[in-house]
Scaffold this active site. Structure first.
Site, mmCIF file in Angstrom:
data_model
loop_
_atom_site.group_PDB
_atom_site.id
_atom_site.type_symbol
_atom_site.label_atom_id
_atom_site.label_comp_id
_atom_site.label_asym_id
_atom_site.label_seq_id
_atom_site.Cartn_x
_atom_site.Cartn_y
_atom_site.Cartn_z
ATOM 1 N N LYS A 141 -0.206 24.854 83.879
ATOM 2 C CA LYS A 141 1.174 24.294 83.917
ATOM 3 C C LYS A 141 1.450 24.329 82.492
ATOM 4 C CE LYS A 141 -0.503 19.884 85.045
ATOM 5 N NZ LYS A 141 -1.867 20.222 85.529
ATOM 6 N N LYS A 181 -6.434 31.748 82.948
ATOM 7 C CA LYS A 181 -6.166 30.837 84.445
ATOM 8 C C LYS A 181 -4.722 30.520 84.455
ATOM 9 C CE LYS A 181 -6.612 26.294 83.315
ATOM 10 N NZ LYS A 181 -6.854 24.906 83.932
ATOM 11 N N LYS A 239 -9.004 15.109 72.524
ATOM 12 C CA LYS A 239 -7.677 14.169 72.475
ATOM 13 C C LYS A 239 -7.479 13.587 71.133
ATOM 14 C CE LYS A 239 -7.082 13.366 77.457
ATOM 15 N NZ LYS A 239 -6.042 13.917 77.990
#
Ligand code: ADP
Ligand code: TRP
Length: 339
Positions: free
Chosen positions: A209, A206, A118
């Site tokens: 979203k 996978k 991050k």
């Protein structure tokens, strides 16, 4: 008397749930809760203080309520052992976080993969992002929670929680019950390896979203007709054989897996039903129908749940959470001579 154990899970506010998130994370948690809520506490809380490490908008409150509704729509049975609460309404979380900050080291936090990811390439990183895992440790240790079902990406934070709890106990006495090791938790939850629903367009990956192609994923709020189209256009292979082989036939295997989960059938049963068949179109039709029925049912249940139901659960849950958390915080404050 033996202590009643606690299963605790922090649900990130997230209104965009894929079928993968639902089948892989939410539904297993609901099953676990239903299986154990007769004799364990089930704490389901919203880490809203964690949410504000990134910019948040005015929708947070409504989104939080919707997120909790998902559990009820997924079949969570409410009883006196199910506790819903918001992290921000239990101030002991922030208090314990501060105290644990005085035990955690910069080195330990610097190693956290989520922090590295991050903060990478950013000129300015807020302290909340760095301190995220310490608040998470407080979330867990306050309640002596043994079982904390989280995705693999959170295992490192769980290990840190164990380490901080252990360091604390060594210095000040047995104050905290440590959460079980991620390995043992997986055993308890009977989710060895976990469930991984694949991307419909690229079944090597996978379902997520964050993938660019909307056709690659089914959203829990997709109109059933839209979901049908997505399943019908799913990528398969040219082997013309319906069997479960994630390595060589991930697309077909994914469809079999989805078929089993949405109908609550053992995977083996679905595999046997289709053994010897080779018409991929038939399988897609069947899965499309199953998913469409499943979504219709889920969406109508979701629409029936009133905001007030969630607020009532939060009110009771927050009263319970504050009583448990404050008791633990007092013990901690005592050993620090803060009381
Ligand atoms: P996404 O990739 O959709 O953004 P997250 O990383 O936010 O998902 O994960 C949220 C939760 O859903 C985690 O517990 C994760 O293990 C689970 N999850 C995410 N994608 C899948 C999937 N395709 N199949 C099964 N579980 C999944
Ligand atoms: N960090 C978790 C996630 O990103 C959410 C979370 C916060 C959590 N505090 C927790 C999960 C405590 C379990 C226990 O998904």
């Amino acid at each position: 008397m033996t202590r009643q154990k606690t299963i605790l899970t922090g649900l990130r506010v997230n209104n965009e749930l894929t079928l993968g998130n639902f089948l892989g994370a939410l539904l297993p948690m609901v099953r676990l809760a239903n299986a154990h809520s007769a004799d364990m506490h089930i704490n389901i809380f919203v880490p809203d203080l964690h949410s504000i490490i990134s910019e948040i908008d005015g929708e947070l409150q409504q989104n939080l309520v919707t997120s909790l509704k998902y559990y009820l729509a997924a079949g969570l049975k409410i009883n006196q052992n199910i506790h819903f609460y918001r992290q921000s309404r239990v101030p002991a979380h922030s208090e314990l976080c501060w105290i644990l900050n005085c035990i955690a080291t910069m080195g330990e936090l610097n190693r956290m993969t989520q922090y590295k990811d991050k903060s990478e390439g950013r000129e300015s990183v807020n302290v909340g992002i760095f301190d995220y895992p310490v608040l998470m440790a407080a979330d867990i240790l306050l309640y002596d929670a043994e079982f904390v079902p989280v995705g693999e990406d959170q295992f490192q934070h769980l290990e840190l929680t164990r380490r901080l709890g252990e360091k604390f106990n060594k210095r000040f006495g047995e104050i905290f019950v440590l959460p079980a090791e991620p390995r043992d938790q997986a055993k308890f939850m009977e989710v060895d390896g976990g469930i991984r629903i694949r991307d419909l367009q690229n079944p090597e990956k996978k379902m997520s979203k964050s993938s660019a192609a909307p056709n690659s994923r089914i959203m829990m709020n997709d109109a059933p007709e839209v979901a049908i189209k997505k399943i019908m256009s799913a990528t398969t292979d040219s082997l013309a054989k319906i069997q479960f082989d994630m390595f060589n036939q991930p697309g077909i295997s994914n469809l079999l897996q989805i078929e089993a989960l949405v109908n609550d059938l053992p995977l083996q049963e679905v595999i046997s039903t289709w053994a010897g068949e080779n018409h991929y179109g038939d399988l897609k039709q069947k899965v499309a129908t199953s998913v469409s029925t499943f979504l219709t049912d889920f969406q109508s249940k979701l629409a029936e749940i009133k905001d007030e139901t969630i607020f009532e659960l939060l009110e009771n849950g927050e009263e319970y959470a504050n009583s448990i958390a404050n008791r633990k915080l007092t013990e901690v404050q005592q050993v620090f001579h803060l009381r």
